[in-house]
Design a protein around this motif. Structure first.
Motif, PDB file in Angstrom:
ATOM      1  N   CYS A  21      58.372  85.485  47.214  1.00 28.03           N
ATOM      2  CA  CYS A  21      57.182  84.820  46.531  1.00 28.03           C
ATOM      3  C   CYS A  21      56.099  84.342  47.587  1.00 28.03           C
ATOM      4  CB  CYS A  21      57.498  83.744  45.724  1.00 28.03           C
ATOM      5  SG  CYS A  21      56.256  82.909  44.958  1.00 28.03           S
ATOM      6  N   MET A  22      56.673  83.691  48.631  1.00 23.58           N
ATOM      7  CA  MET A  22      55.916  83.350  49.586  1.00 23.58           C
ATOM      8  C   MET A  22      55.320  84.421  50.642  1.00 23.58           C
ATOM      9  SD  MET A  22      56.750  81.086  53.136  1.00 23.58           S
ATOM     10  CE  MET A  22      57.723  82.604  53.601  1.00 23.58           C
ATOM     11  N   GLU A  23      55.994  85.293  50.975  1.00 24.37           N
ATOM     12  CA  GLU A  23      55.595  86.623  51.503  1.00 24.37           C
ATOM     13  C   GLU A  23      54.586  87.438  50.729  1.00 24.37           C
ATOM     14  OE1 GLU A  23      59.078  88.731  52.882  1.00 24.37           O
ATOM     15  OE2 GLU A  23      59.394  87.561  54.571  1.00 24.37           O
ATOM     16  N   LYS A  24      54.890  87.555  49.689  1.00 22.54           N
ATOM     17  CA  LYS A  24      53.752  88.281  48.595  1.00 22.54           C
ATOM     18  C   LYS A  24      52.326  87.629  48.649  1.00 22.54           C
ATOM     19  CE  LYS A  24      55.157  90.433  45.100  1.00 22.54           C
ATOM     20  NZ  LYS A  24      55.633  90.843  43.781  1.00 22.54           N
ATOM     21  N   TYR A  25      52.492  86.345  48.414  1.00 24.27           N
ATOM     22  CA  TYR A  25      51.260  85.450  48.155  1.00 24.27           C
ATOM     23  C   TYR A  25      50.639  85.617  49.429  1.00 24.27           C
ATOM     24  CZ  TYR A  25      48.164  81.328  47.766  1.00 24.27           C
ATOM     25  OH  TYR A  25      47.255  80.687  47.631  1.00 24.27           O
ATOM     26  N   LEU A  26      51.253  85.334  50.640  1.00 22.35           N
ATOM     27  CA  LEU A  26      50.282  85.402  52.040  1.00 22.35           C
ATOM     28  C   LEU A  26      49.843  86.739  52.321  1.00 22.35           C
ATOM     29  CD1 LEU A  26      52.908  83.251  54.061  1.00 22.35           C
ATOM     30  CD2 LEU A  26      50.873  82.538  53.085  1.00 22.35           C
ATOM     31  N   ARG A  27      50.484  87.851  51.938  1.00 16.48           N
ATOM     32  CA  ARG A  27      50.009  89.026  52.068  1.00 16.48           C
ATOM     33  C   ARG A  27      48.799  89.411  51.135  1.00 16.48           C
ATOM     34  NH1 ARG A  27      55.492  90.989  51.988  1.00 16.48           N
ATOM     35  NH2 ARG A  27      55.183  91.500  49.989  1.00 16.48           N
ATOM     36  N   ALA A  28      48.895  88.760  49.880  1.00 13.17           N
ATOM     37  CA  ALA A  28      47.784  89.166  49.136  1.00 13.17           C
ATOM     38  C   ALA A  28      46.516  88.243  49.540  1.00 13.17           C
ATOM     39  CB  ALA A  28      48.193  88.690  47.745  1.00 13.17           C
ATOM     40  N   ASN A  29      47.110  87.110  49.919  1.00 12.49           N
ATOM     41  CA  ASN A  29      45.898  86.163  50.422  1.00 12.49           C
ATOM     42  C   ASN A  29      45.104  86.864  51.528  1.00 12.49           C
ATOM     43  OD1 ASN A  29      44.298  83.876  51.117  1.00 12.49           O
ATOM     44  ND2 ASN A  29      45.564  82.797  51.274  1.00 12.49           N
ATOM     45  N   GLN A  30      46.036  87.412  52.742  1.00 10.57           N
ATOM     46  CA  GLN A  30      45.432  88.156  53.824  1.00 10.57           C
ATOM     47  C   GLN A  30      44.701  89.203  53.517  1.00 10.57           C
ATOM     48  OE1 GLN A  30      48.197  89.919  56.325  1.00 10.57           O
ATOM     49  NE2 GLN A  30      47.063  89.723  57.986  1.00 10.57           N
ATOM     50  N   ARG A  31      44.931  90.009  52.468  1.00  5.98           N
ATOM     51  CA  ARG A  31      44.312  91.357  52.026  1.00  5.98           C
ATOM     52  C   ARG A  31      43.033  90.807  51.477  1.00  5.98           C
ATOM     53  NH1 ARG A  31      45.631  96.603  51.047  1.00  5.98           N
ATOM     54  NH2 ARG A  31      44.441  97.652  49.506  1.00  5.98           N
ATOM     55  N   VAL A  32      42.977  89.716  50.610  1.00 11.33           N
ATOM     56  CA  VAL A  32      41.628  89.401  49.793  1.00 11.33           C
ATOM     57  C   VAL A  32      40.783  88.801  50.956  1.00 11.33           C
ATOM     58  CG1 VAL A  32      40.671  87.366  48.496  1.00 11.33           C
ATOM     59  CG2 VAL A  32      42.633  88.843  47.739  1.00 11.33           C
ATOM     60  N   SER A  33      41.190  88.179  51.926  1.00 15.15           N
ATOM     61  CA  SER A  33      40.448  87.757  53.091  1.00 15.15           C
ATOM     62  C   SER A  33      39.780  88.796  53.899  1.00 15.15           C
ATOM     63  CB  SER A  33      41.156  86.595  54.011  1.00 15.15           C
ATOM     64  OG  SER A  33      41.609  85.547  53.323  1.00 15.15           O
ATOM     65  N   GLN A  34      40.645  89.941  54.182  1.00  6.64           N
ATOM     66  CA  GLN A  34      40.217  90.826  54.737  1.00  6.64           C
ATOM     67  C   GLN A  34      39.104  91.492  54.081  1.00  6.64           C
ATOM     68  OE1 GLN A  34      43.217  93.932  55.889  1.00  6.64           O
ATOM     69  NE2 GLN A  34      41.914  94.953  57.109  1.00  6.64           N
ATOM     70  N   ARG A  35      39.169  91.977  53.000  1.00  4.20           N
ATOM     71  CA  ARG A  35      38.209  92.388  52.054  1.00  4.20           C
ATOM     72  C   ARG A  35      37.047  91.658  51.981  1.00  4.20           C
ATOM     73  NH1 ARG A  35      40.512  96.137  53.531  1.00  4.20           N
ATOM     74  NH2 ARG A  35      42.092  97.599  52.177  1.00  4.20           N
ATOM     75  N   PHE A  36      37.020  90.314  51.749  1.00  2.00           N
ATOM     76  CA  PHE A  36      35.875  89.515  51.739  1.00  2.00           C
ATOM     77  C   PHE A  36      34.992  89.519  53.200  1.00  2.00           C
ATOM     78  CE2 PHE A  36      33.879  85.548  52.887  1.00  2.00           C
ATOM     79  CZ  PHE A  36      32.957  85.478  51.635  1.00  2.00           C
TER      80      PHE A  36
END
Length: 91
Positions: free
Chosen positions: A54-69
């Protein structure tokens, strides 16, 4: 007087508070999704694996959103610069 590269104490506190809010949200989300048995003091291996995933998935998703932003902001800045140059206003 502080230089532009220095972060004020107030900004550091604000950043830390934002980090804590995100950390608490992640902890609560993963706990609620993964921990269901309260008859033992220790986590079962399935609960621990679920929480880590759960933690790893959340952090990967957050990183991806930040990168796209960040990419979106770069494109928007380039477009604004191009429009300003086109109109003859070099600001």
């Amino acid at each position: 007087m502080a230089t532009p590269n220095e972060i004020s104490e107030a900004d550091q506190i604000k950043t830390f508070k934002e980090f804590l809010v995100q950390y608490n949200k992640l902890s609560e989300l993963c706990f609620n999704d993964c921990v269901h048995d309260f008859t033992s003091r220790t986590l079962r291996s399935a609960e621990e694996k679920c929480a880590i995933n759960c933690m790893e998935k959340y952090l990967r998703a957050n990183q991806r959103v930040s990168q796209r932003f960040h990419e979106f902001q770069m494109i928007a800045n380039e477009n604004m610069l191009a429009m300003a140059q086109k109109s003859g206003n070099p600001s």
